[in-house]
Motif scaffolding. Sequence first.
Motif, PDB file in Angstrom:
ATOM      1  N   GLY A 219       0.797  -1.219   0.000  1.00 56.00           N
ATOM      2  CA  GLY A 219       0.000   0.000   0.000  1.00 56.00           C
ATOM      3  C   GLY A 219       0.831   1.270   0.000  1.00 56.00           C
ATOM      4  N   ILE A 220       2.074   1.186   0.443  1.00 57.81           N
ATOM      5  CA  ILE A 220       2.952   2.353   0.455  1.00 57.81           C
ATOM      6  C   ILE A 220       3.544   2.606  -0.929  1.00 57.81           C
ATOM      7  CG2 ILE A 220       5.096   1.126   1.027  1.00 57.81           C
ATOM      8  CD1 ILE A 220       3.952   4.508   2.513  1.00 57.81           C
ATOM      9  N   GLY A 221       3.347   1.666  -1.850  1.00 57.59           N
ATOM     10  CA  GLY A 221       3.959   1.727  -3.175  1.00 57.59           C
ATOM     11  C   GLY A 221       3.806   3.040  -3.916  1.00 57.59           C
ATOM     12  N   PRO A 222       2.583   3.582  -4.032  1.00 54.42           N
ATOM     13  CA  PRO A 222       2.424   4.852  -4.751  1.00 54.42           C
ATOM     14  C   PRO A 222       3.229   5.997  -4.157  1.00 54.42           C
ATOM     15  CG  PRO A 222       0.318   3.752  -4.487  1.00 54.42           C
ATOM     16  CD  PRO A 222       1.296   2.982  -3.656  1.00 54.42           C
ATOM     17  N   ALA A 229       7.917   8.807  -0.177  1.00 55.72           N
ATOM     18  CA  ALA A 229       8.354   7.888   0.889  1.00 55.72           C
ATOM     19  C   ALA A 229       9.416   6.976   0.296  1.00 55.72           C
ATOM     20  CB  ALA A 229       7.174   7.073   1.415  1.00 55.72           C
ATOM     21  N   ARG A 230      10.094   6.215   1.154  1.00 53.11           N
ATOM     22  CA  ARG A 230      11.084   5.254   0.659  1.00 53.11           C
ATOM     23  C   ARG A 230      11.153   4.054   1.610  1.00 53.11           C
ATOM     24  NH1 ARG A 230      13.980   9.768   1.983  1.00 53.11           N
ATOM     25  NH2 ARG A 230      15.097   9.726   3.980  1.00 53.11           N
ATOM     26  N   TRP A 231      11.474   2.931   1.018  1.00 55.39           N
ATOM     27  CA  TRP A 231      11.718   1.725   1.804  1.00 55.39           C
ATOM     28  C   TRP A 231      13.106   1.814   2.437  1.00 55.39           C
ATOM     29  CZ3 TRP A 231       7.912  -1.433   2.817  1.00 55.39           C
ATOM     30  CH2 TRP A 231       6.896  -1.685   1.877  1.00 55.39           C
ATOM     31  N   LEU A 232      13.221   1.338   3.672  1.00 48.05           N
ATOM     32  CA  LEU A 232      14.532   1.142   4.278  1.00 48.05           C
ATOM     33  C   LEU A 232      14.973  -0.308   4.149  1.00 48.05           C
ATOM     34  CD1 LEU A 232      14.367   3.254   7.578  1.00 48.05           C
ATOM     35  CD2 LEU A 232      15.294   3.903   5.339  1.00 48.05           C
ATOM     36  N   VAL A 233      13.997  -1.229   4.290  1.00 46.56           N
ATOM     37  CA  VAL A 233      14.317  -2.653   4.191  1.00 46.56           C
ATOM     38  C   VAL A 233      13.024  -3.417   3.920  1.00 46.56           C
ATOM     39  CG1 VAL A 233      14.001  -3.199   6.643  1.00 46.56           C
ATOM     40  CG2 VAL A 233      15.649  -4.510   5.292  1.00 46.56           C
ATOM     41  N   LEU A 234      13.134  -4.533   3.210  1.00 44.58           N
ATOM     42  CA  LEU A 234      12.007  -5.422   2.971  1.00 44.58           C
ATOM     43  C   LEU A 234      12.223  -6.741   3.706  1.00 44.58           C
ATOM     44  CD1 LEU A 234      11.401  -4.796  -0.843  1.00 44.58           C
ATOM     45  CD2 LEU A 234       9.851  -4.179   1.033  1.00 44.58           C
ATOM     46  N   ARG A 242       9.652  -5.168  -8.031  1.00 40.67           N
ATOM     47  CA  ARG A 242       9.251  -3.775  -8.256  1.00 40.67           C
ATOM     48  C   ARG A 242      10.294  -2.787  -7.746  1.00 40.67           C
ATOM     49  NH1 ARG A 242       3.393  -1.295  -6.327  1.00 40.67           N
ATOM     50  NH2 ARG A 242       3.719   0.852  -7.042  1.00 40.67           N
ATOM     51  N   TRP A 243      10.953  -3.132  -6.638  1.00 39.98           N
ATOM     52  CA  TRP A 243      11.961  -2.243  -6.045  1.00 39.98           C
ATOM     53  C   TRP A 243      13.253  -3.035  -5.817  1.00 39.98           C
ATOM     54  CZ3 TRP A 243       7.017  -2.432  -3.443  1.00 39.98           C
ATOM     55  CH2 TRP A 243       6.154  -1.390  -3.800  1.00 39.98           C
ATOM     56  N   PRO A 244      13.929  -3.425  -6.861  1.00 40.80           N
ATOM     57  CA  PRO A 244      15.098  -4.307  -6.734  1.00 40.80           C
ATOM     58  C   PRO A 244      16.280  -3.703  -5.987  1.00 40.80           C
ATOM     59  CG  PRO A 244      14.897  -3.482  -8.978  1.00 40.80           C
ATOM     60  CD  PRO A 244      13.641  -3.082  -8.272  1.00 40.80           C
ATOM     61  N   ALA A 245      16.303  -2.386  -5.846  1.00 48.20           N
ATOM     62  CA  ALA A 245      17.420  -1.744  -5.141  1.00 48.20           C
ATOM     63  C   ALA A 245      17.257  -1.779  -3.630  1.00 48.20           C
ATOM     64  CB  ALA A 245      17.566  -0.295  -5.611  1.00 48.20           C
ATOM     65  N   VAL A 246      16.063  -2.141  -3.153  1.00 51.70           N
ATOM     66  CA  VAL A 246      15.813  -2.135  -1.710  1.00 51.70           C
ATOM     67  C   VAL A 246      16.359  -3.419  -1.093  1.00 51.70           C
ATOM     68  CG1 VAL A 246      14.053  -2.030   0.089  1.00 51.70           C
ATOM     69  CG2 VAL A 246      13.736  -0.754  -2.045  1.00 51.70           C
ATOM     70  N   PRO A 247      17.180  -3.322  -0.045  1.00 51.46           N
ATOM     71  CA  PRO A 247      17.735  -4.528   0.584  1.00 51.46           C
ATOM     72  C   PRO A 247      16.678  -5.289   1.375  1.00 51.46           C
ATOM     73  CG  PRO A 247      18.336  -2.601   1.863  1.00 51.46           C
ATOM     74  CD  PRO A 247      17.664  -2.081   0.621  1.00 51.46           C
ATOM     75  N   LEU A 298       1.112  -4.692  -6.047  1.00 50.68           N
ATOM     76  CA  LEU A 298       1.383  -4.739  -4.608  1.00 50.68           C
ATOM     77  C   LEU A 298       2.677  -5.479  -4.285  1.00 50.68           C
ATOM     78  CD1 LEU A 298      -2.211  -5.504  -3.264  1.00 50.68           C
ATOM     79  CD2 LEU A 298      -0.994  -3.314  -3.164  1.00 50.68           C
ATOM     80  N   ASP A 299       3.304  -6.021  -5.333  1.00 46.66           N
ATOM     81  CA  ASP A 299       4.548  -6.770  -5.193  1.00 46.66           C
ATOM     82  C   ASP A 299       4.347  -8.012  -4.326  1.00 46.66           C
ATOM     83  OD1 ASP A 299       7.267  -6.931  -6.001  1.00 46.66           O
ATOM     84  OD2 ASP A 299       7.888  -6.437  -3.976  1.00 46.66           O
ATOM     85  N   GLN A 300       3.214  -8.678  -4.519  1.00 44.72           N
ATOM     86  CA  GLN A 300       2.906  -9.900  -3.791  1.00 44.72           C
ATOM     87  C   GLN A 300       2.877 -11.080  -4.749  1.00 44.72           C
ATOM     88  OE1 GLN A 300      -0.222  -7.653  -0.765  1.00 44.72           O
ATOM     89  NE2 GLN A 300      -0.529  -9.818  -1.189  1.00 44.72           N
TER      90      GLN A 300
END
Length: 334
Positions: A219-222, A229-234, A242-247, A298-300
């Motif tokens: 849900g934070i994707g948009p 916003a940005r991901w810190l970690v998955l 969808r976000w291959p650079a996120v660790p 949703l990257d699921q």
Amino acid sequence: MAGNTEVVDGRRRTGLALLALGILAPLSTLATRHARAAGFPARPVTLIVPFAAGGATDTLVRTLADGASKHLGQTVVVENRPGAAGVLGANVVARARPDGYTLTIMPEPVFRLPHLQKTQFDPMQDFTYVIHLTGYSLGVSVRAESPWKSWPEMVDHARRHPGKISYGTTGTNSTMHVTMEEVSQKLGIRLNHVPYKGESEIITAMMGGHIDLGVTAGGIGPYVDSDKARWLVLWTAGRSRRWPAVPTLRDVGLDIVSTSPFGIAGPRNMDPQAVQVLHDAFRKALHEPAMQQLLERLDQEMAYLDSSGYAAFARQRHDSQGKLVKRLGLSATP
């Protein structure tokens, strides 16, 4: 011939006597169930989402319900019951009639909370598992103005300022909360937990500056894609498509994967034919283009299991969550 006739008449009399005594009643009940299931469903089916409207789960289930409605010939009505870490749907369904008209999404806390406190249900006794669907791409995100550009930066700040960084989840002892507790224990940091009723509330609070970190799904994707916003970690097993650079947590040295898989269940003792009708409709909906596109957005990943496979998986999750509760020393209260 006369002897054979007497035997047949005797069997008939015995059968009538047994039926009168109620010994053959289960067969009569079974026949009635099958007759009833033949016209199933004859009215709308309620599917409970135990989270607030607007989050990833709600969006996904509403798309699934639309698809299943076409195959059932009846509307699948989505009803939100947020709170209590996602077990309110289980509370309702455990007491519902086993007629197939009341179902719920079964999030992972359904298997965890009975190890922590007395619940209104027994996940191994009170449900009929219909179909397993998917798991989330969970992770930790921050708004664009956050001072932390990376996960190590946030961890370093947390070590220097114990209890000062706040994070939001879908409730105490939710998978989001428990995973953050496990991460914090392994890193030797202390964070401030703030519970909400769903992902949409978490995102609103984080974007409004009320909490520092948001534990969210797709849900934070948009917001991420628009640089708000940005991901810190998955928390996924591998890098995101969808976000291959996120660790991932594994990339930053923590061997933890947490996707909080979920599916659909109804009350125990549902008619097998009704279960099959529901399973088939939801399975077809799960494979429709609209649903596949949403899962990708949703990257699921789809994690389909049929009814028997889901029941076996539920037993495994119940056992593993009990071990997790003991290992982390979790309690019913924060």
